[in-house]
Each structure stands twice: as C-alpha cells, then as structure tokens.
Scaffold this motif. Sequence first.
Motif, mmCIF file in Angstrom:
data_model
loop_
_atom_site.group_PDB
_atom_site.id
_atom_site.type_symbol
_atom_site.label_atom_id
_atom_site.label_comp_id
_atom_site.label_asym_id
_atom_site.label_seq_id
_atom_site.Cartn_x
_atom_site.Cartn_y
_atom_site.Cartn_z
ATOM 1 N N GLY A 297 10.665 0.896 -3.811
ATOM 2 C CA GLY A 297 9.565 1.856 -3.908
ATOM 3 C C GLY A 297 9.886 3.041 -4.791
ATOM 4 O O GLY A 297 10.372 2.902 -5.929
ATOM 5 N N SER A 344 18.459 5.378 -1.291
ATOM 6 C CA SER A 344 17.457 5.269 -0.229
ATOM 7 C C SER A 344 17.304 6.629 0.433
ATOM 8 O O SER A 344 18.263 7.163 0.981
ATOM 9 C CB SER A 344 17.903 4.227 0.807
ATOM 10 O OG SER A 344 17.033 4.260 1.914
ATOM 11 N N PRO A 396 4.154 9.262 1.941
ATOM 12 C CA PRO A 396 4.335 9.293 0.479
ATOM 13 C C PRO A 396 5.486 10.239 0.099
ATOM 14 O O PRO A 396 5.439 11.432 0.395
ATOM 15 C CB PRO A 396 2.989 9.825 -0.046
ATOM 16 C CG PRO A 396 2.023 9.631 1.085
ATOM 17 C CD PRO A 396 2.826 9.785 2.339
ATOM 18 N N ALA A 397 6.516 9.683 -0.522
ATOM 19 C CA ALA A 397 7.695 10.484 -0.875
ATOM 20 C C ALA A 397 7.386 11.381 -2.071
ATOM 21 O O ALA A 397 6.783 10.941 -3.046
ATOM 22 C CB ALA A 397 8.851 9.554 -1.209
ATOM 23 N N LYS A 605 7.609 5.288 7.333
ATOM 24 C CA LYS A 605 8.476 6.071 6.434
ATOM 25 C C LYS A 605 9.701 5.277 6.011
ATOM 26 O O LYS A 605 10.105 5.313 4.855
ATOM 27 C CB LYS A 605 8.873 7.375 7.144
ATOM 28 C CG LYS A 605 9.599 8.367 6.251
ATOM 29 C CD LYS A 605 8.721 8.907 5.131
ATOM 30 C CE LYS A 605 9.446 9.853 4.210
ATOM 31 N NZ LYS A 605 8.750 10.025 2.920
ATOM 32 N N VAL A 607 11.223 1.429 5.930
ATOM 33 C CA VAL A 607 10.956 0.003 6.170
ATOM 34 C C VAL A 607 12.299 -0.640 6.537
ATOM 35 O O VAL A 607 13.060 -1.043 5.670
ATOM 36 C CB VAL A 607 10.320 -0.648 4.920
ATOM 37 C CG1 VAL A 607 9.930 -2.092 5.214
ATOM 38 C CG2 VAL A 607 9.100 0.143 4.470
HETATM 39 C C1 AGP Z 1 7.309 6.094 -1.119
HETATM 40 O O1 AGP Z 1 6.205 6.927 -1.262
HETATM 41 C C2 AGP Z 1 7.093 4.953 -0.214
HETATM 42 N N1 AGP Z 1 6.740 5.388 1.086
HETATM 43 C C3 AGP Z 1 8.098 3.813 -0.251
HETATM 44 O O2 AGP Z 1 7.886 3.127 -1.433
HETATM 45 C C4 AGP Z 1 9.598 4.181 -0.162
HETATM 46 O O3 AGP Z 1 9.984 4.865 -1.295
HETATM 47 C C5 AGP Z 1 10.436 2.903 -0.008
HETATM 48 O O4 AGP Z 1 10.086 2.244 1.170
HETATM 49 C C6 AGP Z 1 11.926 3.187 -0.024
HETATM 50 O O5 AGP Z 1 12.299 4.062 0.991
HETATM 51 P P1 AGP Z 1 13.736 4.691 1.032
HETATM 52 O O6 AGP Z 1 13.918 5.568 -0.156
HETATM 53 O O7 AGP Z 1 13.804 5.439 2.318
HETATM 54 O O8 AGP Z 1 14.725 3.562 1.001
#
Ligand code: AGP
Length: 609
Positions: A297, A344, A396-397, A605, A607
Amino acid sequence: MGGIFAAISKSSENTVPIVIEGLRRLKYRGADNSGIAVLLDGRIEIFKEAGSIEAVSAKLGLENISSRIVLGHTRFATHGRPTVENAHPHTDCERRIAVVGDGSLSNYEDLRDKLLMEGHKITSRSDFEVVAHIFESLLNKEYQSSEFLKEIYSKMEGYFSFAVLEAEKQRIIATTNGPKLFYGLSDKYVLLSSSQYALHGFADQYGELSPGELIILSKDGPTIYTSEGLAKQVQSLPLQLDPILVEKGGYKHHMLREINEVPEALLRTLSSVQKRYLNLAGRLVTGADNIYIIANGTSLHAGMIASYYFSELAGISPIVTSAAEFPLYYLENVGPGTLVIAISQSGETGDVLSSLYEAKLRGATILGITNYVGSRLARLSNLYLPIAAGPEIAVPATKTFTSTLQVLYLVALSSSRQKGKIEESEQKARLEAIKKLAQSLDERLAFIDSEATKAAEKISLCRSGYVVSRGLTYPLALEGALKLKEASYFHAEGVEAGEFKHGPFVLVEQGFATIFIMPVEKVSAEATFPSIEMARQTGATVVVIGSENNQKLLELSQDGVTTIRAVETERHLAPISLAVPLQLLAYRLGEKLNRPIDTPRHLVKAVTQ
Ligand code: AGP
C-alpha cells in the motif's frame, strides 16, 4: 510523540483524577505507556506501566492515590520499546525530581554514554531519562536565568519539550523548543498540557509557551521567563472550545489532524533517527550484494520513491516489490548477501512479516522501517529505524507516508556519503532543507487546504478519475489514487504521464477528473504539458498540482484551470511536499461526499493476515 498533562491544586484538593482524564484525552498522541508522578509526604512516587492510562489506572489502582501536585504522561515509543522501564516519568539518581517529555533528543545516545561514564544510574532506553540526570547537576541553579536555559539548550539537541516535578520546591518547571505546551488557569488549578483541548472543563483561561521559554508552575500560578531570562507577563485567553473536538485534538477527523501534523512529524522524525543507526543502515545498503525493498500500500509507494533516492544519490538500484509478491517471485536470489528493506507503518502487516521469515531463512539481513518500535517488524529486523511520526489513527495513511519518505531519504543520504558521493556539508544542507520544508509547510498548510477544498468541489461532480505524473512523482500518482479511494470512495487510477496517450486517454471526457501532479524536472514537466492540454480539450475536469513557483502552474491558473500550489522545495523532497495537497484533496472530497473518512468500509489499519 507523547502527551504531557500536569495539575497543581491551589488548595489541598486531589488532582490525580484530573490528570487521568487529561491523559485520556491525549491518548491520540500515543498510549504505549502511561504514568504519573505524585508527591506523597513530600516524596516523589512514580506509578507507571505499559498501556493506556485507563489500563494503567485500573492495574495500579490510581483512584486510591491522592496528591495535590501531579505530573502525568502518555507515551508513543520512539526510543526504547514500550516497556515499564521506558515509561515516563523518569527520575534522577536520588529521586528528587521526576521528568516527562514530548519529542526526542537527537543526541540521546551521546548524552547517555557521557552520563553513564559520570556514574549516573540509567535504567531505561528512553531518551527523557537523560533529562532527569542532566537536571540533577543543575538542581541548585537559578532556573529562570538565561545561563540555565542556555546550558539546557546547549546540551540537548532535537525537537522536544519536557516538564520537571521538583519535590523540594513543590513546583513544576517546563520548557519547549518546538512541541506545543499550554498552561491552563482556573480558581482551583494551575495546569500544563500538550494540547489546549485536554484542558477543557478544568481551566477557564489558557496560554501557549513560546519556543525557548521556561514556565514555573506552583500553587500561586505560573511565571514565565524568556530565553534571555527575563520575566514575562503571563497572558491568557478564555478557553472556549467545542467539546466534541476534544477527543481528536481539535479536529473533526483524525485524518485531518494527521495531515496537519505532517510538518511537525517531519521534525520529530528528524530528531528521532539517531546518527549512529543511520550510519549503520548506510553501511548495510552499501555493503549488500542485492537489495529488495518490500512493503504494501502506501508504504510500497514510499519504497518506490526511495528507489530513485538510492539510484540517484548512491548509485544503487534496489528491486521494489509488494510484500505480497516477494515470496512468490523473488526468493531465488535471496541469500546471505541480500539486504531486505522492509517498510511497514504498523510493523504488523502479515505480508511483510511472512516475507521476512522467508528472507531470514535464506540468510538475508533485514533493515526494518516502522512507526511502532514494539512491533514484530522491529523485533524481526537486524536493524530498525523509527518513522517516529506519532500514532496514526485514521486508516488512510498520511503523516506516516511523508515521514517514511524522510527516513528512506536519510538512509539514501547516509549511503551516498559512505560511497563518497556527497560531502558532509551537502548532507547537512539537505537536512536543513527538511527543516525549512517543515516550516514552510506549516505556514502554508491552511492555504493549500483552501485550494484543495475548491478542487474537491469540482471533482465531487465527476464519476471517476486519474492521477497522472511521471518519474519521481509517479508513485505519488498511485498514492493519490489510493487516498481518493480510501477517504472518499472515489474511483481513481494512477497513470504514468508517458502512457496517458497510449490508452488511458480514451476515458477522458466531461464528468471525468484528471489530476496532474506536475513533475519536478523542467524537461519532464514540459513533456507533460501536451497531456494536460489534451485533457482540457475534452471538457474533462482538470486539476493541476505543482510547486508554488512553477511558471506553467501560474499560467494554467490564470487560464482558469484549477490548481493547488504546494510548497517549493528541493527536488528529492518534492514528493513529501506534493503529497500534502493530494491528501487534503482526498480528505476534502471524502468530507464533501460524507464518507466515513477515518474508518473506510472493509479496511483496517493493519492488515495482519
Ligand atoms: C494506506 O492508506 C492504507 N491504509 C494501506 O495501503 C497501508 O498502507 C498498507 O496496508 C500497509 O500498511 P503498513 O504500512 O502498516 O504495513
């Protein structure tokens, strides 16, 4: 990042419940550890543990403790894992003072080594423990003197604020060189807080400490001294806040707060990544036979941008791949000479962790980059670097993306330096550019937001869209499309500008949005102009995002095109600067379309599976 909250009763009232509530409201700033320091029979007692203030309170029975002077802290771990030893408050060797802090000390490792040599008993890996020991030798000095402040600020480097409870004088002293600190006043209490919102209901008046100032809080009220050691008149404003916003630090959504925290997060990241670990990371990169960058992501998009950093600055070309694909297609070439850079934010993403197990089985070295130093990614890594952006609650990051880019940039600069490609002076100048960007972003964020809001109005009338760019900012197009999907459920795709006319153009017409991110290089920008014109001629909704001084952007805006002007910065930092308008655009569109911005459906948040 952390939250400071302190209360002194003007009478003999117990302030423990007030501090517990204040810390609960500051939980969005991190809740890896929580703790309070109280005065019991004139002695400092510390109650601290891993976990949120509610959990710690229940575990340690804080409701049974009574003290009229209380200093509390809620912690986001950046230096030292979230263990009880690393929880604030910290004390000096004789327990005459208790210290809590926010931010971090960039020269922490050096200060720690020096204090240990001098014979201090240091029991944690938290950087603010060294503040307690530095204060120990200064206890008899006049705190308000300019010499005292000079001494403090000449010893400690970084981006930090801290508060010290002094047992003997029954008072709290605090200072900041950047992170916000507010004092609150009422008939009953004198308070200190990292956010004015946490003061709601306890203070009628409040004020903010300016960087470099020192405040002394006692039951008689606060006194403030300037960095020159001059007493300053305490000025306060009525505290009138919308109580609904208290839990999110003054914002309607966590995502909006977190975007607004991007500039500060950049400074926090800069002071948290310790030089000696960066050097080590640089050595791992330059010494590796082959390098993979794996992530998912938003973190994957940061990794894609980093491949330009490594290639341009250090002449190294890592393979960037989704952590979900890595174990299926890349393990053949993974061996003892391989470096895997695993990114991550959560440090708990299942695809990243299972890739790491496979890579480790084959003897690879792991450089982890994560926001959570207590995460499994940090534990599985041979070396990890903290993103240190503070907790990110919205799915959303945002601020973790920009801070991750910064960490990767720092590693690339360290690698470049070790390969002799840049001088130390250039490395320093580039670090200064980050500070400058953070400052300019802070000043311009409201303006960028107003332009993003107007653009979002137009896009809200469209059914679908593209985000288009090339080169260093192409991964940003992918990231922009991802943000639009998550925050606003708006269908968007990231398109490489060179490919625009080779197919994607077929969908462009009235009611379709084409969002161009102007490439930072002049030649690449010029090569993108024809695509912008093509899109305009179809009657599609066109939005162009670029740096504020970009001539073409100005011309387009004068010609009636919707533009968003980002902060001008140096080329490698442009993805950080240009990410902010995209994040705001996605947020404002989500707000306009009334989406559940912080918690989009089907998503979590981290996965972990
Ligand atoms: C980002 O807006 C998303 N919620 C998602 O793509 C996320 O970046 C992805 O699941 C990776 O997460 P992590 O950086 O915690 O590994």
